[in-house]
Design a protein around this motif. Sequence first.
Motif, PDB file in Angstrom:
ATOM      1  N   PHE A  77       0.926  -1.335  -0.159  1.00 10.08           N
ATOM      2  CA  PHE A  77       0.112  -0.023  -0.084  1.00 10.08           C
ATOM      3  C   PHE A  77       0.918   1.031  -0.041  1.00 10.08           C
ATOM      4  CE2 PHE A  77      -3.026   3.166   2.018  1.00 10.08           C
ATOM      5  CZ  PHE A  77      -4.054   3.062   1.047  1.00 10.08           C
ATOM      6  N   ALA A  78       1.402   1.444   0.970  1.00 11.44           N
ATOM      7  CA  ALA A  78       2.538   2.801   1.025  1.00 11.44           C
ATOM      8  C   ALA A  78       3.969   2.324   1.876  1.00 11.44           C
ATOM      9  CB  ALA A  78       1.802   3.710   1.569  1.00 11.44           C
ATOM     10  N   ASP A  79       4.810   2.672   1.443  1.00 15.52           N
ATOM     11  CA  ASP A  79       6.246   2.436   2.102  1.00 15.52           C
ATOM     12  C   ASP A  79       6.785   3.820   2.649  1.00 15.52           C
ATOM     13  OD1 ASP A  79       8.777   1.453   2.845  1.00 15.52           O
ATOM     14  OD2 ASP A  79       9.556   1.658   0.744  1.00 15.52           O
ATOM     15  N   SER A  80       6.894   3.920   4.004  1.00 15.66           N
ATOM     16  CA  SER A  80       7.524   5.139   4.603  1.00 15.66           C
ATOM     17  C   SER A  80       8.893   4.982   4.793  1.00 15.66           C
ATOM     18  CB  SER A  80       6.878   5.259   5.911  1.00 15.66           C
ATOM     19  OG  SER A  80       7.410   4.334   6.832  1.00 15.66           O
ATOM     20  N   ASP A  81       9.571   4.027   4.668  1.00 16.07           N
ATOM     21  CA  ASP A  81      11.160   4.177   4.927  1.00 16.07           C
ATOM     22  C   ASP A  81      11.899   3.862   3.648  1.00 16.07           C
ATOM     23  OD1 ASP A  81      10.846   1.211   4.748  1.00 16.07           O
ATOM     24  OD2 ASP A  81      11.015   1.096   7.041  1.00 16.07           O
ATOM     25  N   GLY A  82      11.456   3.483   2.526  1.00 18.17           N
ATOM     26  CA  GLY A  82      12.287   3.305   1.329  1.00 18.17           C
ATOM     27  C   GLY A  82      13.005   1.919   1.325  1.00 18.17           C
ATOM     28  N   ASP A  83      12.436   0.750   2.149  1.00 20.52           N
ATOM     29  CA  ASP A  83      12.929  -0.516   2.122  1.00 20.52           C
ATOM     30  C   ASP A  83      12.102  -1.281   0.870  1.00 20.52           C
ATOM     31  OD1 ASP A  83      10.395  -0.990   3.403  1.00 20.52           O
ATOM     32  OD2 ASP A  83      11.561  -2.175   4.949  1.00 20.52           O
ATOM     33  N   GLY A  84      11.145  -0.658   0.230  1.00 22.10           N
ATOM     34  CA  GLY A  84      10.627  -1.422  -0.848  1.00 22.10           C
ATOM     35  C   GLY A  84       9.349  -2.178  -0.175  1.00 22.10           C
TER      36      GLY A  84
END
Length: 554
Positions: free
Chosen positions: A37-44
Amino acid sequence: MSQHSADPAPNTALATVAGHRDWWRDAVIYQVYPRSFADSDGDGMGDLEGIRSRLPYLRALGVDAVWLSPFYASPQADAGYDVADYRAVDPMFGSLLDADALIRDAHAEGLRIIVDLVPNHSSDQYEWFKRALAEGPGSPLRNRYHFRPGKGVDGELPPNDWESVFGGPAWTRVPDGEWYLHLFAPEQPDFNWEHPAVGDEFRSILRFWLDMGVDGFRIDVAHGLVKAAGLPDLGTHDQLKLLGNDVMPFFDQDGVHAVYRDWRKILDEYAGEKIFVAEAWTPTVERTANYVRPDELHQAFNFQYLSTDWDAEELRRVIDRTLEAMRPVGAPATWVLSNHDVTRHATRFANPPGLGTQIRTAGERELGLRRARAATLLMLALPGSAYLYQGEELGLPDVVDLPDEVRQDPAYFRSAGQDGFRDGCRVPIPWTREGSSYGFGPGGSWLPQPSVWGELSVQAQQGVPGSTLELYRSALAVRRARPDLGAGETVEWLRAPEGVLAFRRGDFVCVANTTGEPVTIPAYGRVLLASGEVTEADGEARVPGDTTAWWASA
């Protein structure tokens, strides 16, 4: 006049909607698959903080509640449906503090939170199971699962002939010679619900999350907890083809209802109208109705409807049977077209009928989207509660050409089971036109997104007349502005040309043309909304093929 909108009623805080008694009877509930849905920390990988950041979007969309697929601590052998700790959040998704903040923020937005509960099986990394293996045969902990000696001279054969839903035997042998039951992956051993400790544990788990403030539970494999006494052989016929279509010794046993009557007492102790939703694959919608009797669960997914082709006669039959089955138990019907386990309906309807819910070809994209939009308006016009799967409001298709090396569906790696192509409906959704993951997060995405998805993104569709996103927003606004639309338990069928469904509900009329050709029908009043371009002249309306329209007759 292809699209008309209505302003949604205010939805500023949960206190506002709390005054809507029996809110779940006509609720529109949006399924979030957290990793996509949505990634806040950029780890994919999507996470709870990402979901939290997008709550205003869900509020603006006009849904009533959000159902979160599992985010518990898990080895992720089956995308979190193998739970190692039911009271902890997996670090890939965040922490219990993130869960608490998400629940609080959702309530502030006027949204309710429903969490997934997985009571049929645990992870093989669950503490009980690890200890049961370590202690060996005779361990009391093995009685909390289904451990059995094997058949054959040296116990080399499985205890019975049951097959895993994911393919292959439903039994795995451990080094000490005993076998354990897993109706799904070997990493998902089935609990023995005859053991009182299992019931005690899940009563505690329910209270843990209710005390955290959740508004309900979606019960995974709700039909599977209780197995037939003695675990009898099923026979030589193809078990996998019968799943959901026949009585099975490991599914839909009558004893499961005692569990849910017990759980309902716990839920009713809490204020705020908490609910249970059953994922119950049963042979008939009448059997599904058993799960939603007044002292059991509140809703059950309508898989018979989800599995129906885009065909007027078949749709009417399933609608009628559903409403008739739910009426005696006083439960609302539910309607759903897509979820995380089946091909998205924009792709399903793009392919020839009869292929089932796991489809490997893209089909005719324009046709599939046209039918999907029409099917959504039909679904949202029916009495009861509706479920939306993330991204369907963007018209997303399945991604059917994922490289084999990126697939993670465990069924893909086991022979003769499910098709193993569920990854196609789980690709992270696009938020923006540009970027390495189209706004999903600061980095890439755990499954690759097609290059064309930028033009299907929220940014590309927001505010664009006729877009699928604006069609959904308008439909949910109309539904919210007309409280009678989701309420009730009947429809009044109207005469219509072959291949066309038409029904009245008070002063509201819905017409769905499932044929590929335009039809001319009476103009039923003022067009509220349509999935395609409806034209009117001299008291008649021309509805294009594969189009649904809503009218207000007063």
